[in-house]
Design a protein around this motif. Sequence first.
Motif, PDB file in Angstrom:
ATOM      1  N   ILE A   1       0.841  -1.198   0.000  1.00 45.01           N
ATOM      2  CA  ILE A   1       0.000   0.000   0.000  1.00 45.01           C
ATOM      3  C   ILE A   1       0.876   1.247   0.000  1.00 45.01           C
ATOM      4  CG2 ILE A   1      -1.734   1.292   1.310  1.00 45.01           C
ATOM      5  CD1 ILE A   1      -2.697  -1.433   2.400  1.00 45.01           C
ATOM      6  N   GLN A   2       0.671   2.097  -1.012  1.00 44.62           N
ATOM      7  CA  GLN A   2       1.456   3.336  -1.100  1.00 44.62           C
ATOM      8  C   GLN A   2       0.708   4.532  -0.524  1.00 44.62           C
ATOM      9  OE1 GLN A   2       1.196   1.580  -4.583  1.00 44.62           O
ATOM     10  NE2 GLN A   2       2.582   0.237  -3.464  1.00 44.62           N
ATOM     11  N   ALA A   3      -0.616   4.494  -0.596  1.00 41.66           N
ATOM     12  CA  ALA A   3      -1.396   5.643  -0.099  1.00 41.66           C
ATOM     13  C   ALA A   3      -2.821   5.207   0.147  1.00 41.66           C
ATOM     14  CB  ALA A   3      -1.361   6.791  -1.108  1.00 41.66           C
ATOM     15  N   LEU A   4      -3.498   5.929   1.057  1.00 43.39           N
ATOM     16  CA  LEU A   4      -4.915   5.648   1.271  1.00 43.39           C
ATOM     17  C   LEU A   4      -5.603   6.854   1.898  1.00 43.39           C
ATOM     18  CD1 LEU A   4      -5.482   5.067   4.561  1.00 43.39           C
ATOM     19  CD2 LEU A   4      -4.398   2.911   3.992  1.00 43.39           C
TER      20      LEU A   4
ATOM     21  N   THR B   1      -9.557   8.300  16.564  1.00 41.55           N
ATOM     22  CA  THR B   1      -8.190   8.555  16.093  1.00 41.55           C
ATOM     23  C   THR B   1      -7.386   7.250  16.090  1.00 41.55           C
ATOM     24  OG1 THR B   1      -7.532   9.143  18.346  1.00 41.55           O
ATOM     25  CG2 THR B   1      -8.174  10.940  16.862  1.00 41.55           C
ATOM     26  N   PRO B   2      -7.743   6.323  15.230  1.00 41.90           N
ATOM     27  CA  PRO B   2      -7.020   5.044  15.218  1.00 41.90           C
ATOM     28  C   PRO B   2      -5.614   5.192  14.650  1.00 41.90           C
ATOM     29  CG  PRO B   2      -8.546   5.159  13.377  1.00 41.90           C
ATOM     30  CD  PRO B   2      -8.810   6.372  14.215  1.00 41.90           C
ATOM     31  N   VAL B   3      -4.741   4.223  14.996  1.00 38.51           N
ATOM     32  CA  VAL B   3      -3.401   4.155  14.408  1.00 38.51           C
ATOM     33  C   VAL B   3      -3.468   3.267  13.170  1.00 38.51           C
ATOM     34  CG1 VAL B   3      -2.241   4.539  16.607  1.00 38.51           C
ATOM     35  CG2 VAL B   3      -2.723   2.196  15.843  1.00 38.51           C
ATOM     36  N   LEU B   4      -2.560   3.486  12.246  1.00 40.12           N
ATOM     37  CA  LEU B   4      -2.499   2.695  11.027  1.00 40.12           C
ATOM     38  C   LEU B   4      -1.371   1.674  11.145  1.00 40.12           C
ATOM     39  CD1 LEU B   4      -3.329   2.084   8.089  1.00 40.12           C
ATOM     40  CD2 LEU B   4      -1.778   3.927   7.361  1.00 40.12           C
ATOM     41  N   VAL B   5      -1.694   0.430  10.916  1.00 35.55           N
ATOM     42  CA  VAL B   5      -0.727  -0.670  10.952  1.00 35.55           C
ATOM     43  C   VAL B   5      -0.758  -1.360   9.597  1.00 35.55           C
ATOM     44  CG1 VAL B   5      -0.057  -2.822  12.069  1.00 35.55           C
ATOM     45  CG2 VAL B   5      -1.075  -0.975  13.429  1.00 35.55           C
ATOM     46  N   ILE B   6       0.374  -1.331   8.897  1.00 37.43           N
ATOM     47  CA  ILE B   6       0.465  -1.962   7.579  1.00 37.43           C
ATOM     48  C   ILE B   6       1.436  -3.124   7.677  1.00 37.43           C
ATOM     49  CG2 ILE B   6       1.065  -1.664   5.153  1.00 37.43           C
ATOM     50  CD1 ILE B   6       0.346   1.258   5.354  1.00 37.43           C
ATOM     51  N   ASN B   7       0.954  -4.299   7.344  1.00 40.90           N
ATOM     52  CA  ASN B   7       1.767  -5.522   7.381  1.00 40.90           C
ATOM     53  C   ASN B   7       2.446  -5.709   8.741  1.00 40.90           C
ATOM     54  OD1 ASN B   7       1.103  -6.060   4.659  1.00 40.90           O
ATOM     55  ND2 ASN B   7       2.765  -4.722   3.963  1.00 40.90           N
ATOM     56  N   GLY B   8       1.681  -5.405   9.800  1.00 39.76           N
ATOM     57  CA  GLY B   8       2.164  -5.616  11.159  1.00 39.76           C
ATOM     58  C   GLY B   8       3.022  -4.517  11.728  1.00 39.76           C
TER      59      GLY B   8
ATOM     60  N   ALA C   1       0.213   8.229   9.992  1.00 39.38           N
ATOM     61  CA  ALA C   1      -0.902   8.642   9.138  1.00 39.38           C
ATOM     62  C   ALA C   1      -1.585   9.821   9.797  1.00 39.38           C
ATOM     63  CB  ALA C   1      -1.883   7.499   8.939  1.00 39.38           C
ATOM     64  N   LYS C   2      -2.176  10.671   8.987  1.00 40.20           N
ATOM     65  CA  LYS C   2      -2.891  11.851   9.483  1.00 40.20           C
ATOM     66  C   LYS C   2      -4.362  11.500   9.682  1.00 40.20           C
ATOM     67  CE  LYS C   2      -3.929  16.656   8.247  1.00 40.20           C
ATOM     68  NZ  LYS C   2      -3.766  17.701   7.191  1.00 40.20           N
ATOM     69  N   VAL C   3      -4.893  11.770  10.870  1.00 40.75           N
ATOM     70  CA  VAL C   3      -6.306  11.527  11.166  1.00 40.75           C
ATOM     71  C   VAL C   3      -6.935  12.856  11.560  1.00 40.75           C
ATOM     72  CG1 VAL C   3      -7.953  10.295  12.607  1.00 40.75           C
ATOM     73  CG2 VAL C   3      -5.800   9.184  11.948  1.00 40.75           C
TER      74      VAL C   3
ATOM     75  N   GLY D   1     -12.586  12.895  10.823  1.00 46.10           N
ATOM     76  CA  GLY D   1     -13.196  11.627  10.450  1.00 46.10           C
ATOM     77  C   GLY D   1     -12.541  10.940   9.266  1.00 46.10           C
ATOM     78  N   TRP D   2     -11.338  11.417   8.866  1.00 45.31           N
ATOM     79  CA  TRP D   2     -10.629  10.802   7.745  1.00 45.31           C
ATOM     80  C   TRP D   2      -9.200  10.437   8.149  1.00 45.31           C
ATOM     81  CZ3 TRP D   2     -13.063   9.418   3.370  1.00 45.31           C
ATOM     82  CH2 TRP D   2     -14.295  10.000   3.109  1.00 45.31           C
ATOM     83  N   MET D   3      -8.744   9.299   7.673  1.00 44.22           N
ATOM     84  CA  MET D   3      -7.341   8.916   7.812  1.00 44.22           C
ATOM     85  C   MET D   3      -6.693   9.038   6.441  1.00 44.22           C
ATOM     86  SD  MET D   3      -5.618   5.257   8.877  1.00 44.22           S
ATOM     87  CE  MET D   3      -5.662   5.542  10.646  1.00 44.22           C
ATOM     88  N   VAL D   4      -5.545   9.726   6.413  1.00 48.77           N
ATOM     89  CA  VAL D   4      -4.808   9.942   5.172  1.00 48.77           C
ATOM     90  C   VAL D   4      -3.382   9.447   5.364  1.00 48.77           C
ATOM     91  CG1 VAL D   4      -3.992  11.612   3.472  1.00 48.77           C
ATOM     92  CG2 VAL D   4      -6.231  11.919   4.549  1.00 48.77           C
ATOM     93  N   PHE D   5      -2.937   8.640   4.403  1.00 48.64           N
ATOM     94  CA  PHE D   5      -1.569   8.117   4.442  1.00 48.64           C
ATOM     95  C   PHE D   5      -0.976   8.201   3.039  1.00 48.64           C
ATOM     96  CE2 PHE D   5       0.938   4.280   3.348  1.00 48.64           C
ATOM     97  CZ  PHE D   5       2.073   4.539   4.088  1.00 48.64           C
ATOM     98  N   GLY D   6       0.240   8.740   2.946  1.00 46.98           N
ATOM     99  CA  GLY D   6       0.991   8.720   1.696  1.00 46.98           C
ATOM    100  C   GLY D   6       0.495   9.663   0.634  1.00 46.98           C
ATOM    101  N   GLU D   7      -0.420  10.558   0.963  1.00 47.12           N
ATOM    102  CA  GLU D   7      -0.916  11.494  -0.060  1.00 47.12           C
ATOM    103  C   GLU D   7      -0.530  12.912   0.287  1.00 47.12           C
ATOM    104  OE1 GLU D   7      -5.071  11.005  -0.674  1.00 47.12           O
ATOM    105  OE2 GLU D   7      -4.841   9.077  -1.680  1.00 47.12           O
TER     106      GLU D   7
END
Length: 796
Positions: A763-766, A773-780, A785-787, A790-796
């Motif tokens: 995953i490059q972006a989402l 305010t959840p944390v983002l965990v990618i492949n463990g 990520a920016k929260v 009500g939106w989480m943004v990663f890699g954009e």
Amino acid sequence: MIKIWCAMGLVLAAMASQRAGAEFVQAEHPFLLWNAEDLAAMRKRIETEPWAKKAYEQMLAEGPKGQGDEMRNLFRFAVMGDEAAGLVEKRNLTSLLKAPDPLGGSLEYRILAYDLLYNSMTPAERQDIEAMFRRYITYSIKPGGAFDASLFNDKANYSRYDGEEGKYTKTNWLPNIIFPRKLSANLMAVALRDEKLIRECWATHGSVKWYFDDYLSDWGFYQEEFSKMLPTPGTLLLYGSGLRRLGLDELGFGYKGAHGATYRGHLLTVLDLTYPMVDVGSTRGKFCRITAGDARGVGPFQQTTVDGYLPDGSGGNELFRPAGAWGGTTRGNSEQWDNDKTEKMSIRLWFEWGHKLWPDAGFDYFLVQMRAPTDDLYFPTLYFNIDPIDPSRVKTPEAKSWIAPERGVAMLRATEGADYWKSPAPAVAFRLPSPYAHHVNDPLTLSGFFAFNRPIYLNPHINATYAFKFSRSIRSHAGVMVDGQVPARNKDEEWGQTGSAEPVLTNDYTHREAFGPLAKFVAARSSAVYPGVDQTRALMLTRDYLFDVFANRSEAEHSYIWLVHALGEAKGDGDWQPSNRLGKVLSDLSDVRATPASGDWSASIVQVRPATNPAVALPDSWWQRQVGVRIRMIGIPDATAYLARTPGARDAKDQERQPPSIEMSSAAVSVQGKSATFVALHEAFENNAPAIDRYWSIAGGTDGVMVGVAGKGTSLINDRLMIALGDLAEKPLKLGDGQESCTFTGQAFLRIGAARVEAEGNIQALRMRVAGTPVLVINGKAVEAKVEGGWMVFGE
């Protein structure tokens, strides 16, 4: 000097390479299965251990036919000194001297009798038998020689079962028929204690070395319908045991084939093929396994590794079974059949022997599952001198998801590790397009879907014996028919009387896989299954459901029909009306109902007690659980969905329908066009209570699909699933609906929770809607990520 039919240069090279470090031992008879020390130990056990005395009494009480009478007689003679039993087997052995060549294809017990009776035979008797063995070897080990015209009546051209001009491939010979003859020849060479002959037979094309180097696929898979493996493992283990006693273990249990296949790995593939335990309402459940081929059995339990016991006490794994066309000791008058059927060791005996050889392999776990309902311990047979097995001291083997691209099978297991074997979590088998012998038309199909300790999807087999017509066709499989109403295009497609055009099995395909903790993914793509149609089937399995994308692309118009067959009775959501629009293409189905599928549609299929008395009477607890499956599919323009009754099993004449243990229903979707992408979700459930509330499309097109899945009430299911298709499967792809989006490569899975968003994939972006305010965990691994809002943004 007898003439051995082989390429001598290759044989001598193989002999030289294998001789390094080997020290041949001129073992004294008996040595093949038991030596003098083994015999004394087994007799002492029977005389001193109550369970063994009881087991011997049971052996004596067993019927004379159908349960390994030859093995039992040889044990009685060699271990307990029963001269009468020995005389029976000596007569069986010497009767071969009166039989005309070429004898039968399965002589392992006669060879074992020669070894065990050796010291009670006269020199003249030994000489005659040994001469017969050497004569048998000359024609049986010859590549393509199983149908030598000077020895065999082959009016029906059964020589096609023994390669093409002596050249073998994975699909042009039938090991359940041909290999027993070659194994008998190899075993004779071992019994003769002739090292040169042993090595020549072993290295001959189409013999044991070739079997491990070239025939077995991936790490050791049998290349035909898996139940047909029955004729060979027992003899292979006997052969390997004899080699070990002669100091030639490098040809047997110590040999690793060119691609990694070993005796141990070959036997362990039975466990690879096994689904989680099926609960039949008793203390001893069934462990079913993948079935694919022309003899796959009638449901709901097509083939089993552990047969288990029903509440009425019926069941249990058999010890022996007659198997194989050319599977007897003397040649018959027919072109095909031997006069008799040699009893072959079945799975229970394989696993006892495997446990003796490799106690760490996990065979003991399955043996304790085979114990009688009243037994706290597993009491083994006496043949391998192993102790009773205490279930509390058995280490459960680890299970994992896998793909065997050469054999053309993948197994996705939502739960892995030791917990898998009795887990209610789903497991699904996927048939890739690879060819195999005695195939059915099943490329890119689901071979089985199990969940809640039940079979959910099976490929129905309705014929009494082999698969013909509906049973052989793609129509009886969970796949896609292309132009199914078109008559067969050539005579090859007419084999098996399918009555319609069929897909092609092919090695011309690509595959990809990713087995993460949350989602197991596999995909296969080919343009050769239906020439001119680019097909990709991608599966993503979670603990809660199976996501299933089947994309079809073409430059020409085609008819596409998507199919599954489930155990149970079907009920569709919305308005379903009687229909005959499927016409001749699926005339096998009855009680057909249809609904427009341009929009999203859904249906449930629940396992209910049949109205007629079934062949297998399942307990009340089976029906009370109300296990079933809910099928949901994203709408396809101008498509139609169907529900129907699956045809039932027929009697021996393929005429009268037999009472089913569980009725089956079929679901289908038909559409006409150049392309069609079927985007389905399969959710198994119990208590007639699916957990999923919503399934919707976020993005879809020729490049890929993105869907959302949400559970009911307090369910933790809030998922996004993305799969790239076509040429973009290996490149970054952005999918979204203008609000939520994800940029990924290949495939990706997200589970959105209040405290964590867990993701798997490249995953490059989402950009995802979240709560809190959840944390983002990618492949463990936690990533920044920016929260906000009500939106989480990663890699954009």
